[in-house]
Enzyme design. Structure first.
Site, mmCIF file in Angstrom:
data_model
loop_
_atom_site.group_PDB
_atom_site.id
_atom_site.type_symbol
_atom_site.label_atom_id
_atom_site.label_comp_id
_atom_site.label_asym_id
_atom_site.label_seq_id
_atom_site.Cartn_x
_atom_site.Cartn_y
_atom_site.Cartn_z
ATOM 1 N N ALA A 77 0.862 -1.178 0.000
ATOM 2 C CA ALA A 77 0.000 0.000 0.000
ATOM 3 C C ALA A 77 0.903 1.234 0.000
ATOM 4 C CB ALA A 77 -0.881 -0.014 1.240
ATOM 5 N N GLY B 226 0.790 -5.040 0.956
ATOM 6 C CA GLY B 226 -0.388 -5.129 0.102
ATOM 7 C C GLY B 226 -0.088 -5.743 -1.256
ATOM 8 N N GLU C 214 -0.341 -9.332 -0.648
ATOM 9 C CA GLU C 214 -1.756 -9.624 -0.397
ATOM 10 C C GLU C 214 -2.573 -9.608 -1.684
ATOM 11 O OE1 GLU C 214 -1.683 -6.509 2.622
ATOM 12 O OE2 GLU C 214 -2.572 -7.923 4.021
ATOM 13 N N GLU D 104 4.714 -5.030 7.226
ATOM 14 C CA GLU D 104 3.933 -3.964 7.893
ATOM 15 C C GLU D 104 4.354 -3.740 9.339
ATOM 16 O OE1 GLU D 104 2.692 -6.388 6.001
ATOM 17 O OE2 GLU D 104 1.109 -5.608 4.703
HETATM 18 N N1 CAA Z 1 4.607 3.299 -0.476
HETATM 19 C C1 CAA Z 1 5.013 4.482 -0.977
HETATM 20 N N2 CAA Z 1 6.173 4.641 -1.636
HETATM 21 C C2 CAA Z 1 6.979 3.556 -1.772
HETATM 22 C C3 CAA Z 1 6.624 2.301 -1.266
HETATM 23 C C4 CAA Z 1 5.375 2.187 -0.582
HETATM 24 N N3 CAA Z 1 4.923 1.014 -0.097
HETATM 25 N N4 CAA Z 1 7.621 1.422 -1.525
HETATM 26 C C5 CAA Z 1 8.554 2.106 -2.197
HETATM 27 N N5 CAA Z 1 8.173 3.409 -2.346
HETATM 28 C C6 CAA Z 1 8.908 4.486 -3.019
HETATM 29 C C7 CAA Z 1 10.076 4.958 -2.173
HETATM 30 O O1 CAA Z 1 9.642 5.863 -1.197
HETATM 31 C C8 CAA Z 1 10.958 5.587 -3.246
HETATM 32 O O2 CAA Z 1 10.418 6.842 -3.570
HETATM 33 P P1 CAA Z 1 11.421 8.147 -3.681
HETATM 34 O O3 CAA Z 1 12.329 7.775 -4.823
HETATM 35 O O4 CAA Z 1 10.475 9.248 -4.000
HETATM 36 O O5 CAA Z 1 12.125 8.242 -2.383
HETATM 37 C C9 CAA Z 1 10.728 4.681 -4.457
HETATM 38 O O6 CAA Z 1 9.487 3.997 -4.216
HETATM 39 C C10 CAA Z 1 11.829 3.634 -4.610
HETATM 40 O O7 CAA Z 1 11.930 2.927 -3.400
HETATM 41 P P2 CAA Z 1 13.336 2.733 -2.620
HETATM 42 O O8 CAA Z 1 14.232 3.863 -2.907
HETATM 43 O O9 CAA Z 1 13.002 2.452 -1.189
HETATM 44 O O10 CAA Z 1 13.869 1.417 -3.352
HETATM 45 P P3 CAA Z 1 14.865 0.312 -2.765
HETATM 46 O O11 CAA Z 1 15.202 -0.560 -3.924
HETATM 47 O O12 CAA Z 1 15.961 0.932 -1.993
HETATM 48 O O13 CAA Z 1 13.984 -0.522 -1.704
HETATM 49 C C11 CAA Z 1 11.991 -1.707 -0.950
HETATM 50 C C12 CAA Z 1 12.892 -1.292 -2.143
HETATM 51 C C13 CAA Z 1 12.750 -2.677 -0.028
HETATM 52 C C14 CAA Z 1 10.778 -2.384 -1.540
HETATM 53 C C15 CAA Z 1 11.589 -0.446 -0.159
HETATM 54 O O14 CAA Z 1 11.079 0.513 -1.061
HETATM 55 C C16 CAA Z 1 10.535 -0.681 0.885
HETATM 56 O O15 CAA Z 1 10.823 -1.194 1.954
HETATM 57 N N6 CAA Z 1 9.269 -0.295 0.588
HETATM 58 C C17 CAA Z 1 8.171 -0.395 1.544
HETATM 59 C C18 CAA Z 1 7.675 -1.812 1.684
HETATM 60 C C19 CAA Z 1 6.570 -1.874 2.693
HETATM 61 O O16 CAA Z 1 6.758 -1.569 3.867
HETATM 62 N N7 CAA Z 1 5.374 -2.320 2.276
HETATM 63 C C20 CAA Z 1 4.210 -2.462 3.135
HETATM 64 C C21 CAA Z 1 3.333 -1.264 3.001
HETATM 65 S S1 CAA Z 1 2.026 -1.235 4.192
HETATM 66 C C22 CAA Z 1 0.801 -2.180 3.520
HETATM 67 O O17 CAA Z 1 0.936 -2.718 2.467
HETATM 68 C C23 CAA Z 1 -0.485 -2.252 4.335
HETATM 69 C C24 CAA Z 1 -1.415 -3.361 3.917
HETATM 70 O O18 CAA Z 1 -1.274 -4.483 4.347
HETATM 71 C C25 CAA Z 1 -2.553 -3.060 3.066
#
Ligand code: CAA
Length: 258
Positions: A66, A110, A113, A133
């Protein structure tokens, strides 16, 4: 009306393909993307020219979850009254046609999921699944604690959900989260090939097959077997049953209704 901005839509014969396409955010699933995806899935479901659907992302990410930046300022009770998650995320569950998730790169939160809401998952060898999460101070909210547990069992699901660690494609296949693993550069072609096979079959039978297997997740064995029996028997009221069995007996290829 302007077309979708965060998905790419293609058709390959009877296969409808949706590519999540928000590369700058690793396909983070914001409201707009989920609305566009939901509308396209329902459009394919209603289109008699389509028999199966493939949902994929990019080489780097199926979806990184998400959209955290969109979510961060949301508060209770608005998330409750807005039905955050329920309103947008579960459209894929309403699709009667088979939906195959083709996952390369990250399928996190998500994203994992959403893939698990599809009928089955084909993974590229580069795929990485996770429910991180817990690192954000929340828990999975689109079925992750339930569907992951049913797929991989309690020990591994608890490990993933509590530590937030990722699972690679080999572990995901070993753990029954995905049905097949293929080389990353062949993922979409393989998924289309598999979907094409499904799409060549009886639309009503594939819809009922999917409904019957899904019952296994929702009910007892006895209830599920009863549901299966009703669906199986009802297929004897369809032209496709006549055609499928006649074609076998006559040693020819079946031609199912569209
Ligand atoms: N939401 C918003 N933006 C996101 C995102 C997310 N889930 N995942 C990545 N991005 C964005 C980053 O902020 C970044 O944007 P900027 O360039 O503007 O800073 C861009 O995408 C590239 O990401 P990274 O620079 O972080 O890329 P990376 O290769 O270094 O890392 C990653 C990749 C490990 C996937 C890392 O991006 C990450 O940990 N993302 C979040 C994963 C996460 O926590 N997901 C769960 C979300 S909560 C959820 O999903 C709730 C539910 O159950 C419904």
């Amino acid at each position: 009306m302007a077309g979708p901005e965060m998905i790419l839509v293609e058709t390959h014969g009877r296969v409808g393909l949706v590519r999540l396409n928000r590369p700058a955010a690793l396909n983070a699933l914001c409201d707009q993307l989920m609305d566009e995806l939901g509308a396209q899935l329902l459009a394919f479901d209603a289109d008699p020219a389509i028999g199966a659907i493939v949902l994929t992302g990019s080489e780097k990410a199926f979806a990184a979850g998400a959209d955290i930046k969109e979510m961060r300022d949301r508060a209770y009770p608005a998330v409750f009254t807005d039905d955050f998650i329920g309103k947008r995320w579960e459209t894929v569950l309403r699709v009667q046609k088979p939906v195959i998730a083709a996952v390369a790169g990250f399928a996190l939160g998500g994203g994992c999921e959403l893939a698990m809401m599809c009928d089955f998952i084909i993974a590229a060898d580069s795929a990485k699944f996770g429910q991180p999460e817990i690192n954000l101070g929340v828990i999975p909210g689109a079925g992750g604690t339930q569907r992951l547990t049913r797929a991989v069992g309690k020990a591994k699901a608890m490990d993933m959900v509590l530590t937030g660690r990722m699972m690679d494609a080999a572990e995901a296949e070993r753990s029954n989260l995905v049905s097949r693993v293929v080389p990353a550069d062949q993922l979409v072609a393989e998924a289309i090939k598999i979907a094409d096979k499904v799409a060549s079959l009886s639309t009503v039978a594939t819809a009922m097959a999917k409904a019957a297997v899904n019952r296994a997740f929702e009910t007892t064995l006895a209830e599920g077997v009863r549901a299966e029996r009703q669906l199986f028997l009802s297929l004897f009221g369809t032209p496709d049953q006549r055609e499928g069995m006649a074609a076998f007996a006559e040693k020819r290829k079946a031609s199912f209704q569209r």
